[in-house]
Design a protein around this motif. Structure first.
Motif, mmCIF file in Angstrom:
data_model
loop_
_atom_site.group_PDB
_atom_site.id
_atom_site.type_symbol
_atom_site.label_atom_id
_atom_site.label_comp_id
_atom_site.label_asym_id
_atom_site.label_seq_id
_atom_site.Cartn_x
_atom_site.Cartn_y
_atom_site.Cartn_z
ATOM 1 N N ASN A 128 0.832 -1.200 0.000
ATOM 2 C CA ASN A 128 0.000 0.000 0.000
ATOM 3 C C ASN A 128 0.869 1.254 0.000
ATOM 4 O O ASN A 128 0.461 2.302 -0.500
ATOM 5 C CB ASN A 128 -0.956 0.005 1.190
ATOM 6 C CG ASN A 128 -2.161 0.878 0.937
ATOM 7 O OD1 ASN A 128 -2.813 0.768 -0.092
ATOM 8 N ND2 ASN A 128 -2.462 1.744 1.879
ATOM 9 N N ARG A 131 1.482 2.093 -3.470
ATOM 10 C CA ARG A 131 0.272 2.773 -3.986
ATOM 11 C C ARG A 131 0.285 4.253 -3.587
ATOM 12 O O ARG A 131 -0.034 5.131 -4.391
ATOM 13 C CB ARG A 131 -0.951 2.060 -3.408
ATOM 14 C CG ARG A 131 -2.272 2.544 -3.891
ATOM 15 C CD ARG A 131 -3.350 1.628 -3.315
ATOM 16 N NE ARG A 131 -4.656 2.135 -3.617
ATOM 17 C CZ ARG A 131 -5.630 2.247 -2.726
ATOM 18 N NH1 ARG A 131 -5.444 1.856 -1.480
ATOM 19 N NH2 ARG A 131 -6.790 2.717 -3.066
ATOM 20 N N GLY A 140 -3.329 7.762 -10.333
ATOM 21 C CA GLY A 140 -4.275 6.874 -9.667
ATOM 22 C C GLY A 140 -5.332 7.534 -8.821
ATOM 23 O O GLY A 140 -5.883 6.901 -7.931
ATOM 24 N N THR A 145 -9.766 3.921 -10.843
ATOM 25 C CA THR A 145 -8.382 3.525 -10.603
ATOM 26 C C THR A 145 -8.130 3.333 -9.110
ATOM 27 O O THR A 145 -7.430 2.397 -8.707
ATOM 28 C CB THR A 145 -7.421 4.594 -11.156
ATOM 29 O OG1 THR A 145 -7.768 4.880 -12.492
ATOM 30 C CG2 THR A 145 -5.987 4.140 -11.081
ATOM 31 N N LYS A 148 -9.666 -0.025 -8.205
ATOM 32 C CA LYS A 148 -8.888 -1.121 -8.796
ATOM 33 C C LYS A 148 -7.582 -1.322 -8.047
ATOM 34 O O LYS A 148 -7.206 -2.450 -7.720
ATOM 35 C CB LYS A 148 -8.594 -0.839 -10.273
ATOM 36 C CG LYS A 148 -9.764 -1.070 -11.189
ATOM 37 C CD LYS A 148 -9.355 -0.776 -12.636
ATOM 38 C CE LYS A 148 -10.545 -0.869 -13.566
ATOM 39 N NZ LYS A 148 -10.182 -0.525 -14.943
ATOM 40 N N SER A 149 -6.880 -0.234 -7.760
ATOM 41 C CA SER A 149 -5.600 -0.361 -7.052
ATOM 42 C C SER A 149 -5.810 -0.850 -5.621
ATOM 43 O O SER A 149 -4.997 -1.608 -5.089
ATOM 44 C CB SER A 149 -4.842 0.964 -7.070
ATOM 45 O OG SER A 149 -5.529 1.954 -6.342
ATOM 46 N N PHE A 152 -6.469 -4.533 -5.874
ATOM 47 C CA PHE A 152 -5.229 -5.178 -6.285
ATOM 48 C C PHE A 152 -4.270 -5.310 -5.104
ATOM 49 O O PHE A 152 -3.662 -6.361 -4.898
ATOM 50 C CB PHE A 152 -4.571 -4.393 -7.427
ATOM 51 C CG PHE A 152 -3.280 -4.988 -7.892
ATOM 52 C CD1 PHE A 152 -3.283 -6.146 -8.653
ATOM 53 C CD2 PHE A 152 -2.073 -4.401 -7.564
ATOM 54 C CE1 PHE A 152 -2.087 -6.708 -9.082
ATOM 55 C CE2 PHE A 152 -0.880 -4.953 -7.976
ATOM 56 C CZ PHE A 152 -0.885 -6.118 -8.741
ATOM 57 N N VAL A 153 -4.145 -4.261 -4.301
ATOM 58 C CA VAL A 153 -3.273 -4.307 -3.128
ATOM 59 C C VAL A 153 -3.766 -5.353 -2.142
ATOM 60 O O VAL A 153 -2.968 -6.128 -1.588
ATOM 61 C CB VAL A 153 -3.159 -2.912 -2.461
ATOM 62 C CG1 VAL A 153 -2.591 -3.009 -1.053
ATOM 63 C CG2 VAL A 153 -2.315 -1.993 -3.300
#
Length: 168
Positions: A128, A131, A140, A145, A148-149, A152-153
């Protein structure tokens, strides 16, 4: 002549100074306590929530990932500081305590649980943090986004933590 002007001038200044130094206080209509009481009474009458926690702010992904990032950072810092201070204060050296833990013959479930407790915060905070570095670079911030991120994390954290716990 100059002395007369000085005396008269001083008298005039003293009279004006006392005029300018008089307190001019506007009448106080209410105290701060009364103002706050009116504010909260109005909000109760309008049936507004008095605390926004979980009433106005519904938990969402961005809020939870940010909160988890902060909690894992603080937990890791407290753990590192606490363990370091404890190991410095205890008599003996590290190999002695390592042998002591090995001699306890702890079951695999306990060992895997401890590995999970150690691996999750490190993994999540690291991933993270990447990120957050992307955000610092200005990448992002779109809502899609961001979600999604975030997912994903979380998924990558689960995979990497599982790898650390069961394969290392």
């Amino acid at each position: 002549m100059a002395a007369l002007i000085r005396v008269v001038g001083r008298q005039c200044l003293l009279q004006q100074q006392s005029f300018f130094m008089q307190k001019r206080v506007a009448p106080v209509s209410s105290t701060a306590y009364e103002e706050m009481k009116k504010y909260w009474d109005k909000n109760r009458k309008l049936q507004r929530p008095l605390s926004p926690f979980l009433t106005v702010y519904k938990p969402h992904l961005a809020m939870m990932t940010s909160l988890t990032h902060r909690v894992t950072g603080v937990a890791m810092q407290c753990a590192v500081a606490g363990i370091s201070i404890t190991l410095l204060a205890l008599p003996g050296d590290y190999p002695h305590y390592l042998e002591l833990v090995k001699s306890m013959s702890l079951g695999p479930a306990f060992i895997y649980a401890m590995k999970l407790i150690l691996a999750f915060p490190v993994t999540y905070h690291f991933l993270n943090g990447i990120r957050h570095l992307a955000w610092d670079a200005g990448v992002g911030f779109g809502l899609k986004t961001l979600y999604k991120s975030g997912y994903f994390v979380m998924a990558l954290t689960a995979v990497v933590t599982t790898y650390f716990v069961f394969f290392l």
